[in-house]
Scaffold this motif. Structure first.
Motif, PDB file in Angstrom:
ATOM      1  N   ASN A 179      64.972  19.806 -34.701  1.00 50.70           N
ATOM      2  CA  ASN A 179      64.646  20.319 -36.037  1.00 50.70           C
ATOM      3  C   ASN A 179      63.576  19.458 -36.697  1.00 50.70           C
ATOM      4  O   ASN A 179      62.634  19.972 -37.327  1.00 50.70           O
ATOM      5  N   PHE A 183      66.292  26.712 -40.627  1.00 46.84           N
ATOM      6  CA  PHE A 183      65.816  26.281 -41.940  1.00 46.84           C
ATOM      7  C   PHE A 183      66.078  27.337 -43.020  1.00 46.84           C
ATOM      8  O   PHE A 183      65.675  27.159 -44.169  1.00 46.84           O
ATOM      9  N   VAL A 225      66.333  21.316 -43.573  1.00 49.54           N
ATOM     10  CA  VAL A 225      67.269  22.401 -43.282  1.00 49.54           C
ATOM     11  C   VAL A 225      67.998  22.819 -44.561  1.00 49.54           C
ATOM     12  O   VAL A 225      68.145  24.017 -44.848  1.00 49.54           O
TER      13      VAL A 225
END
Length: 952
Positions: free
Chosen positions: A128, A472, A348
């Motif tokens: 991520n 996200f 996120v």
């Protein structure tokens, strides 16, 4: 009879830190054949290096007493409103991330994900992070973080040199780059033989034949300059271009990758990571696909497991240096994994829309401030900005609880951040303009909105989308985020689950008491360049830690600046080279390194332009003294140093270490002693007293800082008096007691200051006796494991009396020859038994290096030994043909729930697979993926989240 005073002073923290109790210790000593712990140490540690007296340090303090005293030091710090900027900003750490990641041992005690099957949670978090960085920078690929922005810029410089065919040794640096970055670049350039040209890129870049250029965007004074034109100009001159930037600014600014940048670096700190007096923070490093093979650091990639299920792993990493050694592209073998995960989770949690709100609000407040100052005739240096204004000849700039950046010419810098409010802007007007200025923030805000007043030039406003992946856009409520974090945590193995017996890595207890102060505001919310009168407590704590480390190591001075072990190696070698240059011996450029050394050693030597000459080891794993003497004599005219690890990388106390140091000194060299194995020395011996001139200390190993899933770390160095004048200083805020003028090795003067309270507390809690006892028990635990396993596995190296130090190496090569089962199969099978594997194939290929540390109780040691013995019996079944060589619990390990729910057609039972001997169904750790296919991952290199199209 025990006195009341003794009862009052009694604290059993030492017993809580050290695993085995007295009865267990007696039983273990019987197993290893030692009459007492003293007798074991006498037969293990050479008499020639033993200390004549205990450490001259205080006794152990209780947890309550330790925290109370540390609170008095913390109270001496002033937590001011910071407008200093320069890459460090106040930020809001989302409480769901603070409590469930930063303060959660399930995250901070995990190890580097070299065993990816039991690291899928943190690997997803790092993927991520990489996606976030590539999206915001507009680049093709990003790594999983570096140590800080300044060292990332230095790595970018060397990447440009490796990747550019120009013969030039010149690198152009914009004068408006952060000064701490320029300081670190000076150090790196000097020892690579590069010439830095520091100047105004808009007027001085033209006509320069340089291999690379570094620009700051926005600049250190806040300007959003026309860097797209500079990038085109530099490319026309055949230079590669690095851009140092700010992720929050890139939410609103055109991405450097869209303008043709070759490398983009910076600091992700303001994405929910406290300033912490300079660290730890995750630096980011992103580049073009063409340069991915020479990019420093770790890169997380997507592969598949043996069932074809998507699985993550480290795709590229500078652990390659263990193979490439002095030919490695970087000596950095770590990352800031915990902090990178926090920054990624911040993205996120907020998503693109949330980040746009935060960045937009920061810019709007800055614009209100700019508009008000301009209305009052205050001159601003720049007419463009994102969050930073430089006020020319500021009318007033002193306030006891407000920190501005002060320039030498009388200008001040004001950087606005996420924590600032309309009230803070009103306060700034009062401070800068005095009472009666007549400005109203609400009226100014209305004017800013009505006029579209902005500091971002129209051609530099971001128009491209980012963070479009589902991860996200799915976890914006706290319930969703909490569950996501918990799902990832559940995929990982940490010290919260069981022993991590990694040789050379010292995965000891990270006590809760030691961890608590990290998030105290008095430590967490201090800018690294805050005025010294505001950091009295921080510096007092650091001075106490330095004094203790001087006593523990036998050196004369300590530098806290290096923020990793590899960085410590580099800093130590820089000190040696500076010293030798000062006495007219700059020509000394040969570094002797034993063949058993850590791969970082030759890579670090190469970074200071030393030529590596390998010294052989004998059959027992010791340095071949005759070979050392011959090579030291052969290279006497140019001998710079020896890099040696003690106890040796082979896990034994070499008897000849004093002679080894004497030989190097005899031929004019210095001795660098790698401090990786200091866990076997504290209280028993001192590297500074056996002939060593400099060592780095892995605070994240010996001194209880947790590994954080692959970082943070700290690698301060200890030096003898003659090297002390050559320790690194700092251009912005020189550390106390260090000679001015020496350029820096890290961005902050004290490295990752926020985690130093951990080691301070560990030493305070243990005291002199506790530290020595910890070392003795680490040696006992290792010898106990060695003794229990010796009947079943060959032990590769032992010391003079058949003992090992704090770790031992078992040889799997004979078993592989007999059965086909290798060390990797054993490592994966240990997951089924509920363990992380020992270190594989280092320092000898085909082996496992085991280090239990002093913190593991006898019950856990026995559980591990029982598992290893049971695995040996499984190997025997393969040898005897009971199980086929290509279909048995070892080559199929680890086993997951997927194996149970699919058709079972194997020559061993499901129970044998997932509940082997000693594994209770009620305490089972389940790997979430099967054996990962590394070859597939190498052939199909994907280092970002799956494409958005794949979700449709």
């Amino acid at each position: 009879m025990t006195t009341l005073y003794e009862l009052e002073q009694h604290d059993d923290f030492i017993a809580r830190h050290i695993g085995p109790n007295e009865a267990d210790t007696a039983a273990m000593l019987q197993t290893v054949g030692a009459e007492s712990l003293d007798a074991l140490i006498d037969s293990t540690v050479p008499a020639s290096i033993r200390l004549p007296a205990p450490l001259a340090m205080d006794a152990s303090r209780s947890e309550a007493e330790t925290l109370a005293y540390l609170k008095t030091l913390a109270a001496q710090n002033t937590v001011a409103k910071s407008y200093i900027g320069m890459g460090y900003y106040d930020t809001i750490v989302p409480p769901v991330i603070l409590r469930n990641v930063l303060e959660n041992p399930g995250w901070y005690t995990a190890y580097t994900p070299y065993q990816p099957e039991i690291s899928q949670g943190r690997l997803e978090g790092l993927l991520n992070y990489q996606q976030m960085v590539t999206d915001l920078t507009g680049m093709d690929i990003a790594n999983a973080s570096l140590l800080d922005e300044a060292t990332a810029a230095a790595e970018a410089m060397t990447l440009c040199k490796r990747s550019n065919k120009l013969k030039s040794d010149k690198f152009f640096v914009g004068a408006d780059v952060h000064p701490q970055t320029i300081d670190v670049l000076k150090t790196r350039a000097e020892h690579f033989g590069f010439e830095l040209i520091i100047g105004n890129p808009y007027s001085e870049l033209a006509g320069q034949e340089v291999f690379g250029v570094l620009l700051q965007y926005p600049s250190t004074t806040g300007e959003v300059g026309d860097i797209e034109a500079l990038i085109k100009q530099a490319h026309a001159q055949k230079a590669l271009v690095c851009v140092a930037s700010d992720l929050m600014a890139l939410v609103m600014l055109k991405a450097p990758g869209e303008m043709g940048a070759d490398v983009v670096v910076g600091n992700s700190q303001r994405f929910g990571v406290p300033m912490g007096f300079g660290g730890p923070h995750a630096a980011f490093f992103a580049t073009k696909d063409a340069f991915k093979r020479t990019m420093p650091g770790r890169v997380i990639g997507v592969s598949i497991d043996s069932h074809g299920k998507q699985a993550l792993r480290m795709a590229m990493q500078t652990r390659e240096q263990h193979i490439r050694r002095e030919k490695a592209t970087s000596n950095i073998c770590t990352a800031q994994a915990l902090l990178a995960n926090m920054a990624g989770f911040y993205a996120v949690y907020h998503g693109a829309a949330g980040l746009q709100t935060i960045a937009g609000r920061i810019h709007r407040l800055t614009s209100i401030l700019a508009k008000g100052l301009q209305q009052k005739g205050v001159q601003l240096l720049n007419d463009t900005w994102f969050d930073t204004l430089t006020v020319v000849n500021a009318p007033a700039s002193s306030h006891p609880t407000i920190n501005f950046r002060h320039f030498a010419n009388g200008n001040i810098g004001i950087s606005v951040d996420e924590r600032k409010t309309r009230a803070d802007i009103a306060e700034l007007f009062d401070v800068l303009l005095g009472a009666g200025h007549g400005l109203d923030v609400d009226a100014l805000d209305a004017a800013v909105v009505a006029e579209g007043f902005s500091g971002i030039p129209s051609g530099y406003k971001r128009t491209s989308a980012f963070l479009r992946h589902p991860v996200f856009n799915s976890h914006h409520s706290e319930s969703e985020m909490l569950r996501y974090l918990k799902r990832l945590e559940n995929k990982d193995f940490s010290l919260a689950h069981g022993m991590i017996p990694l040789g050379s890595c010292t995965m000891k207890l990270n006590a809760t008491t030691e961890m608590l102060p990290v998030t105290w505001s008095e430590f967490a919310d201090i800018h690294p360049f805050a005025p010294q009168e505001q950091t009295v407590g921080y510096r007092a704590m650091i001075k106490e830690l330095e004094d203790w480390l001087v006593e523990i190591t036998g050196y004369d001075a300590i530098s806290m600046q290096p923020n990793s072990g590899a960085q410590g190696e580099y800093a130590g070698l820089v000190a040696i080279r500076r010293y030798q240059a000062s006495i007219g011996q700059a020509h000394r450029d040969v570094c002797l390194i034993p063949s058993s050394a850590h791969g970082t050693n030759p890579a670090s030597a190469a970074m200071v332009s030393l030529k590596v000459v390998v010294v052989e080891c004998d059959a027992n794993g010791n340095v071949d003294v005759a070979d050392l003497r011959a090579k030291a004599e052969k290279h006497a005219a140019n001998l710079s140093c020896l890099m040696v690890t003690y106890p040796s990388t082979h896990g034994v106390f070499e008897q000849d270490i004093v002679e080894i140091c004497d030989i190097v000194h005899q031929f004019g060299g210095q001795v660098y002693m790698d401090g990786a194995n200091m866990n076997a020395q504290v209280g028993l011996s001192k590297p500074g007293k056996m002939g060593s001139d400099v060592s780095h200390l892995n605070l994240h190993k010996t001194f209880a800082i947790p590994h954080g899933g692959g970082g943070p770390g700290m690698g301060p160095i200890g030096v003898k008096a003659h090297l002390a004048p050559f320790l690194s200083s700092h251009a912005v805020t020189p550390p106390d007691g260090v000679a001015l003028g020496n350029s820096a090795v890290s961005a902050a003067p004290y490295g990752s200051g926020a985690i130093l309270p951990i080691s301070w507390a560990y030493i305070k809690l243990m005291g002199a006796a506790g530290l020595q006892r910890a070392t003795e028990m680490a040696i006992l635990n290792a010898n106990y494991i060695m003794q229990r396993l010796a009947e079943h596995y060959p032990v590769l190296f032992r010391g003079a009396n058949g003992r090992v130090a704090h770790e031992c190496i078992i040889d799997i090569r004979p078993l592989k020859a007999a059965s086909g089962v290798d060390e990797s199969d054993i490592a994966k099978r240990l997951m089924d038994y509920g363990f992380h594997a020992p270190t594989m194939s280092f320092p000898v290929a085909g082996t496992l290096m085991i280090e239990p540390t002093e913190s593991e109780p006898k019950e856990e040691l026995d559980r591990f030994c029982d598992a290893m013995i049971a695995i040996r019996e499984e190997i025997r079944k393969v040898q005897e043909g009971v199980w086929p060589a290509d279909n048995n619990p070892l080559v199929n390990a680890p086993h997951t729930l997927d194996d149970l729910v699919n058709a079972w057609e194997r020559p061993y039972s499901q129970t044998e697979a997932v509940f082997p001997q000693g594994v209770s169904p009620t305490a089972k750790y389940w790997p979430t993926v099967n054996r990962i296919d590394n070859v597939y991952g190498d052939r199909n290199l994907v280092c970002s989240c799956p494409s958005v199209d794949s979700y449709r």
